[in-house]
Motif scaffolding. Structure first.
Motif, PDB file in Angstrom:
ATOM      1  N   TYR A  30       0.846  -1.214   0.000  1.00 14.92           N
ATOM      2  CA  TYR A  30       0.000   0.000   0.000  1.00 14.92           C
ATOM      3  C   TYR A  30       0.873   1.252   0.000  1.00 14.92           C
ATOM      4  N   PRO A  31       0.777   2.123  -1.026  1.00 17.71           N
ATOM      5  CA  PRO A  31       1.474   3.410  -0.932  1.00 17.71           C
ATOM      6  C   PRO A  31       0.866   4.222   0.203  1.00 17.71           C
ATOM      7  N   VAL A  32       1.704   4.796   1.053  1.00 15.77           N
ATOM      8  CA  VAL A  32       1.190   5.627   2.153  1.00 15.77           C
ATOM      9  C   VAL A  32       1.302   7.084   1.722  1.00 15.77           C
ATOM     10  N   GLN A  33       0.213   7.613   1.208  1.00 20.69           N
ATOM     11  CA  GLN A  33       0.257   8.977   0.659  1.00 20.69           C
ATOM     12  C   GLN A  33      -0.012  10.013   1.745  1.00 20.69           C
ATOM     13  N   ASN A  34       0.950  10.912   1.930  1.00 27.08           N
ATOM     14  CA  ASN A  34       0.735  12.083   2.789  1.00 27.08           C
ATOM     15  C   ASN A  34       1.582  13.209   2.198  1.00 27.08           C
ATOM     16  N   SER A  35       1.551  14.394   2.819  1.00 25.26           N
ATOM     17  CA  SER A  35       2.238  15.528   2.180  1.00 25.26           C
ATOM     18  C   SER A  35       3.737  15.249   2.022  1.00 25.26           C
ATOM     19  N   GLU A  36       4.309  14.547   3.019  1.00 28.84           N
ATOM     20  CA  GLU A  36       5.749  14.244   2.954  1.00 28.84           C
ATOM     21  C   GLU A  36       6.079  13.296   1.805  1.00 28.84           C
ATOM     22  N   THR A  37       5.334  12.169   1.745  1.00 25.74           N
ATOM     23  CA  THR A  37       5.659  11.172   0.710  1.00 25.74           C
ATOM     24  C   THR A  37       5.316  11.715  -0.675  1.00 25.74           C
ATOM     25  N   LEU A  38       4.270  12.525  -0.755  1.00 24.92           N
ATOM     26  CA  LEU A  38       3.914  13.060  -2.074  1.00 24.92           C
ATOM     27  C   LEU A  38       4.961  14.054  -2.567  1.00 24.92           C
ATOM     28  N   ALA A  39       5.611  14.763  -1.618  1.00 23.95           N
ATOM     29  CA  ALA A  39       6.689  15.691  -2.009  1.00 23.95           C
ATOM     30  C   ALA A  39       7.877  14.893  -2.565  1.00 23.95           C
ATOM     31  N   VAL A  40       8.182  13.767  -1.932  1.00 22.61           N
ATOM     32  CA  VAL A  40       9.278  12.910  -2.433  1.00 22.61           C
ATOM     33  C   VAL A  40       8.884  12.318  -3.787  1.00 22.61           C
ATOM     34  N   PHE A  41       7.633  11.841  -3.867  1.00 22.16           N
ATOM     35  CA  PHE A  41       7.165  11.245  -5.131  1.00 22.16           C
ATOM     36  C   PHE A  41       7.281  12.255  -6.273  1.00 22.16           C
ATOM     37  N   LYS A  42       6.970  13.517  -5.959  1.00 16.47           N
ATOM     38  CA  LYS A  42       7.023  14.547  -7.012  1.00 16.47           C
ATOM     39  C   LYS A  42       8.436  14.651  -7.600  1.00 16.47           C
ATOM     40  N   LYS A  43       9.424  14.502  -6.729  1.00 18.77           N
ATOM     41  CA  LYS A  43      10.816  14.563  -7.218  1.00 18.77           C
ATOM     42  C   LYS A  43      11.088  13.415  -8.185  1.00 18.77           C
ATOM     43  N   TYR A  44      10.588  12.229  -7.840  1.00 13.40           N
ATOM     44  CA  TYR A  44      10.776  11.095  -8.756  1.00 13.40           C
ATOM     45  C   TYR A  44       9.998  11.313 -10.052  1.00 13.40           C
ATOM     46  N   LYS A  45       8.806  11.879  -9.901  1.00  8.12           N
ATOM     47  CA  LYS A  45       7.972  12.115 -11.091  1.00  8.12           C
ATOM     48  C   LYS A  45       8.665  13.105 -12.034  1.00  8.12           C
ATOM     49  N   ASP A  46       9.325  14.102 -11.447  1.00 11.78           N
ATOM     50  CA  ASP A  46      10.065  15.067 -12.276  1.00 11.78           C
ATOM     51  C   ASP A  46      11.205  14.372 -13.023  1.00 11.78           C
ATOM     52  N   MET A  47      11.817  13.385 -12.358  1.00 13.86           N
ATOM     53  CA  MET A  47      12.887  12.606 -13.012  1.00 13.86           C
ATOM     54  C   MET A  47      12.325  11.824 -14.208  1.00 13.86           C
ATOM     55  N   VAL A  48      11.084  11.335 -14.055  1.00 12.92           N
ATOM     56  CA  VAL A  48      10.467  10.537 -15.127  1.00 12.92           C
ATOM     57  C   VAL A  48      10.439  11.347 -16.415  1.00 12.92           C
ATOM     58  N   GLY A  49      10.079  12.625 -16.290  1.00 18.86           N
ATOM     59  CA  GLY A  49      10.022  13.506 -17.461  1.00 18.86           C
ATOM     60  C   GLY A  49      11.351  13.558 -18.201  1.00 18.86           C
ATOM     61  N   ARG A  50      12.439  13.382 -17.443  1.00 18.87           N
ATOM     62  CA  ARG A  50      13.771  13.475 -18.059  1.00 18.87           C
ATOM     63  C   ARG A  50      14.329  12.103 -18.443  1.00 18.87           C
ATOM     64  N   THR A  51      13.559  11.034 -18.120  1.00 17.12           N
ATOM     65  CA  THR A  51      14.056   9.682 -18.393  1.00 17.12           C
ATOM     66  C   THR A  51      13.482   9.184 -19.713  1.00 17.12           C
ATOM     67  N   LYS A  52      14.329   9.176 -20.722  1.00 18.44           N
ATOM     68  CA  LYS A  52      13.833   8.800 -22.057  1.00 18.44           C
ATOM     69  C   LYS A  52      13.537   7.311 -22.124  1.00 18.44           C
ATOM     70  N   LYS A  53      12.502   6.982 -22.858  1.00 15.30           N
ATOM     71  CA  LYS A  53      12.202   5.581 -23.170  1.00 15.30           C
ATOM     72  C   LYS A  53      11.959   4.713 -21.942  1.00 15.30           C
ATOM     73  N   THR A  54      11.438   5.328 -20.881  1.00 18.82           N
ATOM     74  CA  THR A  54      11.016   4.538 -19.726  1.00 18.82           C
ATOM     75  C   THR A  54       9.631   5.020 -19.305  1.00 18.82           C
ATOM     76  N   LEU A  55       8.721   4.064 -19.153  1.00 17.01           N
ATOM     77  CA  LEU A  55       7.358   4.406 -18.731  1.00 17.01           C
ATOM     78  C   LEU A  55       7.098   3.764 -17.375  1.00 17.01           C
ATOM     79  N   PHE A  56       6.403   4.477 -16.497  1.00 24.30           N
ATOM     80  CA  PHE A  56       6.065   3.954 -15.179  1.00 24.30           C
ATOM     81  C   PHE A  56       4.550   3.738 -15.121  1.00 24.30           C
ATOM     82  N   VAL A  57       4.158   2.543 -14.785  1.00 21.06           N
ATOM     83  CA  VAL A  57       2.735   2.190 -14.789  1.00 21.06           C
ATOM     84  C   VAL A  57       2.435   1.365 -13.530  1.00 21.06           C
TER      85      VAL A  57
END
Ligand code: FAD
Ligand code: UDP
Length: 364
Positions: free
Chosen positions: A309-336
């Motif tokens: 279970y992902p534990v979503q709260n303001s702290e974890t969502l802030a960390v997730f956002k950083k990873y999500k920003d990395m996704v934009g820069r990661t060519k040819k990789t999709l996260f599903v």
């Protein structure tokens, strides 16, 4: 050389493998660290021939005709409407809360939605803003019902006070003002007639899909060549926890077999008290299996272990956002998927997300 390397053979990975091979003739390598396909929806027959959901009870329910019709190409269905009882004040009461729950608990004789609404209004506590799990439930039905049905279950499930759990988790559970005792009200409610694993095997039965089990992506990644990566494991693990670990809640499962046909009245009984487990599941109610023995599963929530279970709260969502920003820069990789997108998704939502991901790929 593979066109796609797909990491994770759960719903997300298998649906994308199927679509890409069948409709685009792509060559796929589908891998999983586990020794089986199906991800958390995997089921198997135990030594006595009882069908068991290895990672907890999985009931398919959806309002999406697209998802239902898509999966129907790979399985027949057993119609099944899920029922749950909650063990409160020494009684087994219908859950989600409905008219019978309130009548049994408080000795009332309600029969109309009007009476239920007035009752909840009289009990509920005004909350300026609905931010937390506690706000959501107390603001809707008041302290007593919150403490009886929700508080302890949620503390056990999440390991934190419900004041720190998102209101969206509470919104998964309806409060009924009628007699409906089903857990879900979706248009389609069913399970694959021969089990989930059979359905997964059919999904990925294609000459262009190669499957390797018991293999971790991180060990394999430099050893093979592929065009695009589809990653359905935990997104933070993909990036080597560069911005820290996301929080997940895990479960320990324990199984007990009984030499009798049935052991409890419904498939699931919830325990919103101080027992160490949250719920027990008797799979035979779900699978419809006829068998002289039965098996009960107990769920013990914990912090370490497989990330369920992902534990979503303001702290974890802030960390997730950083990873999500990395996704934009990661060519040819999709996260599903549930772990790849760090969302509390049901099976049908993962299928929907995977089909939409395929649509986007197909448009390019
Ligand atoms: P998963 O099924 O988690 O698959 C991801 C796979 O990736 C895993 O098999 C994992 O081993 C693999 N993996 C991860 N990292 C790597 C790596 N580095 N290398 C190789 N492989 C890797 N949904 C419902 O709709 N109804 C229900 O009744 C229901 N009940 C549930 C009960 C429980 C206890 C749990 C935990 C979930 C339940 N769900 C239910 C949710 C459902 O399980 C998920 O929505 C669905 O299985 C998610 O599919 P997925 O493919 O995104 O992820
Ligand atoms: N919940 C609760 N009491 C219950 C059942 C659920 O308080 O008897 C809360 C708990 O926080 C849980 C959430 O509602 O995590 C969502 O419940 P659901 O049954 O959707 O959880 P899942 O089946 O995904 O584990």
């Amino acid at each position: 050389m593979y066109d796609y390397l797909i990491v994770g053979a759960g719903f997300a990975g298998c649906v994308l493998a199927e679509r890409l091979s069948t409709l685009k003739n792509k060559k796929i390598l589908l891998i999983d660290t586990r020794s089986h396909v199906g991800g958390n929806a995997y089921d198997y027959f135990d030594d006595d021939g009882l069908l068991v959901h290895m990672y907890g009870p999985h009931i398919f329910h959806t309002n999406s005709s697209r998802v239902f019709n898509y999966l129907s190409d790979f399985t027949n269905w057993r119609f099944y409407e899920h029922k749950v009882l909650s063990y409160v004040d020494g009684k087994y009461l219908p859950f989600p809360i409905n008219i019978d729950t309130i009548n049994n608990l408080y000795g009332k004789n309600f029969s109309h939605a009007k009476e239920m609404k007035a009752f909840f209004r009289s009990r509920s506590e005004f909350r300026e803003e609905i931010l937390s799990f506690e706000d959501y439930v107390v603001g809707k039905i008041g302290w007593d019902l919150y403490e009886k049905f929700f508080k302890n279950y949620s503390i056990k499930q999440w390991g934190i006070d419900p004041r720190n759990i998102s209101a969206s988790v509470a919104a998964r559970i309806p409060v009924r003002t009628n007699f409906d005792d089903r857990y879900f009200t979706d248009k389609y409610q069913c399970i694959p007639s021969n089990g989930y694993t059979k359905m997964f095997n059919k999904l990925i039965d294609h000459p262009k899909i190669e499957i390797k089990l018991g293999i971790n992506y991180h060990e394999l990644k430099r050893k093979i060549e592929y065009g695009t990566l589809i990653f359905t494991g935990p997104i933070d693990s993909y990036f080597g926890y560069k911005y820290g670990r996301l929080k997940y809640r895990s479960l320990n499962f324990s199984f007990k077999e009984f030499d009798k046909e049935y052991i409890q009245r419904t498939a699931v009984i919830n325990y919103p008290n101080d027992f160490p487990y949250t719920r027990t599941t008797e799979f035979k109610h779900i699978t419809g299996q006829s068998h002289p023995k039965t098996i009960l599963m107990y769920e013990f929530p914990c912090d370490t272990g497989d990330p369920y279970y992902p534990v979503q709260n303001s702290e974890t969502l802030a960390v997730f956002k950083k990873y999500k920003d990395m996704v934009g820069r990661t060519k040819k990789t999709l996260f599903v998927g549930r772990l790849g997108t760090y969302q509390y998704l049901n099976m049908d939502q993962v299928v929907e997300q995977s089909l939409s991901t395929f649509d986007r790929i197909a448009r390019c």
